[in-house]
Design a protein around this motif. Structure first.
Motif, PDB file in Angstrom:
ATOM      1  N   UNK A  36       0.967  -1.233  -0.086  1.00  0.00           N
ATOM      2  CA  UNK A  36       0.136  -0.039   0.091  1.00  0.00           C
ATOM      3  C   UNK A  36       0.986   1.071   0.059  1.00  0.00           C
ATOM      4  N   UNK A  37       0.973   2.105  -0.982  1.00  0.00           N
ATOM      5  CA  UNK A  37       1.653   3.212  -1.058  1.00  0.00           C
ATOM      6  C   UNK A  37       1.380   4.210   0.095  1.00  0.00           C
ATOM      7  N   UNK A  38       0.462   4.358   0.755  1.00  0.00           N
ATOM      8  CA  UNK A  38       0.392   5.311   2.016  1.00  0.00           C
ATOM      9  C   UNK A  38       1.343   4.874   3.300  1.00  0.00           C
ATOM     10  N   UNK A  39       1.339   3.552   3.375  1.00  0.00           N
ATOM     11  CA  UNK A  39       2.097   3.128   4.534  1.00  0.00           C
ATOM     12  C   UNK A  39       2.775   1.874   4.321  1.00  0.00           C
ATOM     13  N   UNK A  40       3.085   1.455   3.097  1.00  0.00           N
ATOM     14  CA  UNK A  40       4.157   0.381   2.860  1.00  0.00           C
ATOM     15  C   UNK A  40       3.589  -0.804   3.577  1.00  0.00           C
ATOM     16  N   UNK A  41       2.369  -1.087   3.920  1.00  0.00           N
ATOM     17  CA  UNK A  41       1.845  -2.438   4.269  1.00  0.00           C
ATOM     18  C   UNK A  41       1.722  -3.329   3.315  1.00  0.00           C
ATOM     19  N   UNK A  42       2.138  -4.498   3.146  1.00  0.00           N
ATOM     20  CA  UNK A  42       1.919  -5.423   2.286  1.00  0.00           C
ATOM     21  C   UNK A  42       0.556  -5.895   2.221  1.00  0.00           C
ATOM     22  N   UNK A  43      -0.099  -5.806   1.051  1.00  0.00           N
ATOM     23  CA  UNK A  43      -1.301  -6.418   0.999  1.00  0.00           C
ATOM     24  C   UNK A  43      -1.835  -7.344  -0.026  1.00  0.00           C
ATOM     25  N   UNK A  44      -0.759  -7.635  -0.746  1.00  0.00           N
ATOM     26  CA  UNK A  44      -0.908  -8.560  -2.074  1.00  0.00           C
ATOM     27  C   UNK A  44       0.433  -8.940  -2.351  1.00  0.00           C
ATOM     28  N   UNK A  45       0.781 -10.333  -2.122  1.00  0.00           N
ATOM     29  CA  UNK A  45       1.967 -11.117  -2.530  1.00  0.00           C
ATOM     30  C   UNK A  45       1.712 -11.593  -3.938  1.00  0.00           C
ATOM     31  N   UNK A  46       2.326 -10.892  -4.801  1.00  0.00           N
ATOM     32  CA  UNK A  46       2.329 -11.462  -6.302  1.00  0.00           C
ATOM     33  C   UNK A  46       3.386 -12.330  -6.770  1.00  0.00           C
ATOM     34  N   UNK A  47       3.216 -13.376  -6.277  1.00  0.00           N
ATOM     35  CA  UNK A  47       3.955 -14.528  -6.706  1.00  0.00           C
ATOM     36  C   UNK A  47       4.369 -14.993  -8.127  1.00  0.00           C
ATOM     37  N   UNK A  48       3.293 -14.405  -9.019  1.00  0.00           N
ATOM     38  CA  UNK A  48       3.416 -14.616 -10.254  1.00  0.00           C
ATOM     39  C   UNK A  48       4.628 -13.825 -10.961  1.00  0.00           C
ATOM     40  N   UNK A  49       5.290 -12.653 -10.315  1.00  0.00           N
ATOM     41  CA  UNK A  49       6.262 -11.953 -10.852  1.00  0.00           C
ATOM     42  C   UNK A  49       7.816 -12.658 -10.432  1.00  0.00           C
ATOM     43  N   UNK A  50       7.561 -13.625  -9.608  1.00  0.00           N
ATOM     44  CA  UNK A  50       8.904 -14.346  -9.239  1.00  0.00           C
ATOM     45  C   UNK A  50       9.423 -15.595 -10.186  1.00  0.00           C
ATOM     46  N   UNK A  51      10.482 -15.629 -10.413  1.00  0.00           N
ATOM     47  CA  UNK A  51      11.102 -16.799 -11.148  1.00  0.00           C
ATOM     48  C   UNK A  51      10.747 -18.053 -10.489  1.00  0.00           C
ATOM     49  N   UNK A  52      10.383 -19.037 -11.163  1.00  0.00           N
ATOM     50  CA  UNK A  52      10.514 -20.342 -10.850  1.00  0.00           C
ATOM     51  C   UNK A  52      11.811 -21.053 -10.208  1.00  0.00           C
ATOM     52  N   UNK A  53      11.804 -21.855  -9.166  1.00  0.00           N
ATOM     53  CA  UNK A  53      13.037 -22.506  -8.844  1.00  0.00           C
ATOM     54  C   UNK A  53      13.718 -23.051 -10.036  1.00  0.00           C
ATOM     55  N   UNK A  54      14.904 -23.309  -9.925  1.00  0.00           N
ATOM     56  CA  UNK A  54      15.726 -24.086 -10.967  1.00  0.00           C
ATOM     57  C   UNK A  54      15.681 -25.434 -10.727  1.00  0.00           C
ATOM     58  N   UNK A  55      15.325 -26.449 -11.565  1.00  0.00           N
ATOM     59  CA  UNK A  55      15.031 -27.705 -11.339  1.00  0.00           C
ATOM     60  C   UNK A  55      16.384 -28.375 -10.994  1.00  0.00           C
ATOM     61  N   UNK A  56      16.258 -29.399 -10.036  1.00  0.00           N
ATOM     62  CA  UNK A  56      17.439 -30.164  -9.460  1.00  0.00           C
ATOM     63  C   UNK A  56      17.349 -31.547 -10.195  1.00  0.00           C
ATOM     64  N   UNK A  57      18.759 -31.681 -10.422  1.00  0.00           N
ATOM     65  CA  UNK A  57      18.786 -33.085 -11.060  1.00  0.00           C
ATOM     66  C   UNK A  57      19.777 -33.905 -10.281  1.00  0.00           C
TER      67      UNK A  57
END
Length: 57
Positions: A36-57
């Motif tokens: 939130x711009x007014x007080x910097x509280x987190x109200x939405x966590x947008x995981x769609x903008x994060x990279x997927x973890x690399x696969x392990x082999x």
């Protein structure tokens, strides 16, 4: 699909690629990082903008 918890039930799902635009137009009080711009509280966590973890082999 991304979920916007600020929207009413039944209207919360948005395509991942459209979430940033949705936040900008429907919820202008929310920054692109999900705080939130007014007080910097987190109200939405947008995981769609994060990279997927690399696969392990």
């Amino acid at each position: 699909m991304a979920i916007c918890n600020l929207c009413p039930p039944g209207r919360r799902e948005h395509p991942d690629a459209a979430m940033a635009d949705h936040l900008r137009t429907a919820h202008p009080e929310v920054g692109e990082d999900g705080t939130r711009k007014a007080d910097d509280s987190t109200i939405v966590t947008d995981a769609s903008l994060e990279s997927a973890p690399e696969p392990t082999t």
